[in-house]
Design a protein around this motif. Structure first.
Motif, PDB file in Angstrom:
ATOM      1  N   GLN A 187      11.640   0.425   2.334  1.00  0.00           N
ATOM      2  CA  GLN A 187      11.898   0.102   0.937  1.00  0.00           C
ATOM      3  C   GLN A 187      11.390  -1.298   0.627  1.00  0.00           C
ATOM      4  OE1 GLN A 187      16.158   0.683   0.394  1.00  0.00           O
ATOM      5  NE2 GLN A 187      15.816   2.778  -0.331  1.00  0.00           N
ATOM      6  N   MET A 188      10.868  -1.462  -0.590  1.00  0.00           N
ATOM      7  CA  MET A 188      10.319  -2.752  -1.017  1.00  0.00           C
ATOM      8  C   MET A 188      10.637  -2.953  -2.493  1.00  0.00           C
ATOM      9  SD  MET A 188       6.294  -3.902  -0.987  1.00  0.00           S
ATOM     10  CE  MET A 188       5.828  -2.595  -2.148  1.00  0.00           C
ATOM     11  N   ASP A 189      11.225  -4.111  -2.820  1.00  0.00           N
ATOM     12  CA  ASP A 189      11.494  -4.428  -4.228  1.00  0.00           C
ATOM     13  C   ASP A 189      10.201  -4.787  -4.953  1.00  0.00           C
ATOM     14  OD1 ASP A 189      14.298  -4.028  -4.378  1.00  0.00           O
ATOM     15  OD2 ASP A 189      14.613  -5.892  -3.277  1.00  0.00           O
ATOM     16  N   ALA A 190       9.455  -5.722  -4.395  1.00  0.00           N
ATOM     17  CA  ALA A 190       8.170  -6.138  -4.965  1.00  0.00           C
ATOM     18  C   ALA A 190       7.336  -6.710  -3.836  1.00  0.00           C
ATOM     19  CB  ALA A 190       8.370  -7.169  -6.069  1.00  0.00           C
ATOM     20  N   GLY A 191       6.010  -6.542  -3.933  1.00  0.00           N
ATOM     21  CA  GLY A 191       5.117  -7.052  -2.896  1.00  0.00           C
ATOM     22  C   GLY A 191       4.067  -6.028  -2.519  1.00  0.00           C
ATOM     23  N   ARG A 192       3.579  -6.134  -1.277  1.00  0.00           N
ATOM     24  CA  ARG A 192       2.547  -5.234  -0.773  1.00  0.00           C
ATOM     25  C   ARG A 192       2.892  -4.840   0.660  1.00  0.00           C
ATOM     26  NH1 ARG A 192      -2.281  -7.514   0.143  1.00  0.00           N
ATOM     27  NH2 ARG A 192      -3.461  -5.611  -0.206  1.00  0.00           N
ATOM     28  N   LEU A 193       2.698  -3.586   0.965  1.00  0.00           N
ATOM     29  CA  LEU A 193       2.930  -3.114   2.331  1.00  0.00           C
ATOM     30  C   LEU A 193       1.833  -2.141   2.730  1.00  0.00           C
ATOM     31  CD1 LEU A 193       4.022   0.105   2.459  1.00  0.00           C
ATOM     32  CD2 LEU A 193       6.026  -0.952   1.409  1.00  0.00           C
ATOM     33  N   MET A 194       1.642  -2.014   4.029  1.00  0.00           N
ATOM     34  CA  MET A 194       0.748  -1.003   4.562  1.00  0.00           C
ATOM     35  C   MET A 194       1.532  -0.088   5.481  1.00  0.00           C
ATOM     36  SD  MET A 194      -2.487  -1.029   7.158  1.00  0.00           S
ATOM     37  CE  MET A 194      -1.362  -0.656   8.500  1.00  0.00           C
TER      38      MET A 194
END
Length: 325
Positions: A187-194
């Motif tokens: 889970q991610m609120d805001a940002g970038r993930l791979m």
């Protein structure tokens, strides 16, 4: 004896679609229930299913033995051609042995892997593509990748099925963006993930912002910017080395930091429409460097820098130990 009515074209098409779906991935309980409902809905459906299975059972079994499952799927290229060709033969009633053999199906290919046919977001061989979701989240897919998108209270939930993705969320929404794989969730609120899905694990990298994730059977953990983890059911390892470099594919590059040769080949396989085999004796050789995602050029570089020889037979490439002089 109960005589089934002859299946119509619509039923045969549906039967082939069901077989594609069942071969592409392990069916869920809901999938099995829906399939059984379709079978029971009309006698012609069961007749169509039996006819399609009869036509495809032998070549499917041959193809499955050609290679162990990779990325959760059988040999995609062979299956794609098999289904494409045999669908036409099924609809014409030509269900004999004549037609494309399993061997010719193996060396043929189409550009979209079988397991991605019904995905909401997908890419083919050598293709990278960006998608913008309804809430403004962007999803960049690497080659041969697939994602299903579900919305819960207008917040997207990504079911990451195959390949790699980079999700970017430039805002904090009413709920976190969630990514689910067969090995766990993040889970991610805001940002970038791979996220990259392998046959036996999922790799996760926080490219920007804080990321919470939970492997199956383990407690929740978190990653800060520049950190990565690899996990599967019950296991968790922190990624070492140049973690952010694992997302270099977004620029058409492959950044390799002490990878085994087998992992390098797995990374470039999505950019090659044939099949690349690595002999077990050389699959553990260590590789370093930054390469363009040009498969022919990369193979030439590997042959020049490692004790391997590369042999080609049409679309088939074999990487073996270099023989002693």
């Amino acid at each position: 004896m109960r005589v089934m009515p002859p299946p119509n074209e619509q039923a045969l098409n549906a039967a082939v679609d069901w077989l594609v779906h069942r071969e592409a991935s392990e069916p869920s309980a809901a999938d099995r229930e829906a399939f059984q409902h379709w079978l029971d809905q009309d006698a012609s459906h069961r007749g169509a299913w039996e006819r399609v299975n009869s036509a495809l059972a032998a070549p499917l079994q041959t193809i499955r033995t050609l290679q162990p499952r990779t990325e959760g799927q059988p040999v995609n290229a062979a299956l794609q051609t098999l289904f494409k060709t045999r669908r036409r033969r099924v609809l014409r009633g030509a269900l004999g042995v004549a037609g494309v053999t399993a061997a010719s199906a193996f060396v043929a290919h189409r550009w979209t892997p079988l397991g991605q046919v019904m995905a909401d977001l997908r890419t083919g061989t050598g293709e990278r593509r960006a998608f913008t979701l309804a809430d403004g989240t962007t999803v960049l897919l690497d080659a041969r990748s697939s994602v299903n998108v579900r919305y819960v209270a207008d917040v997207p939930s990504l079911q990451h099925k195959a390949g790699a993705l980079i999700a970017t969320r430039a805002f904090t929404g009413p709920a976190p963006l969630s990514i689910h794989t067969r090995h766990g969730q993040a889970q991610m609120d805001a940002g970038r993930l791979m996220s990259r899905v392998h046959a036996d694990r999922t790799d996760l990298v926080a490219l920007e912002g804080l990321l919470h994730f939970q492997p199956l059977g383990l407690a929740q953990s978190r990653l800060r910017t520049g950190e990565g983890a690899s996990f599967s059911g019950g296991t968790l390892e922190r990624l070492q080395g140049n973690v952010v470099g694992r997302a270099a594919w977004q620029q058409g590059m492959l950044a390799v930091d002490d990878w085994p040769l087998g992992d390098v080949v797995n990374a470039i396989q999505a950019y090659y429409p044939g099949f690349i085999r690595v002999a077990p004796s050389v699959s553990g050789l260590r590789v370093f460097g930054i390469f363009q995602l040009d498969v022919q050029l990369l193979l030439e570089t590997l042959a020049q820098t490692l004790p391997v020889q590369i042999r080609r037979l049409g679309p088939l490439v074999s990487i073996d130990a270099k023989p002693p002089r």
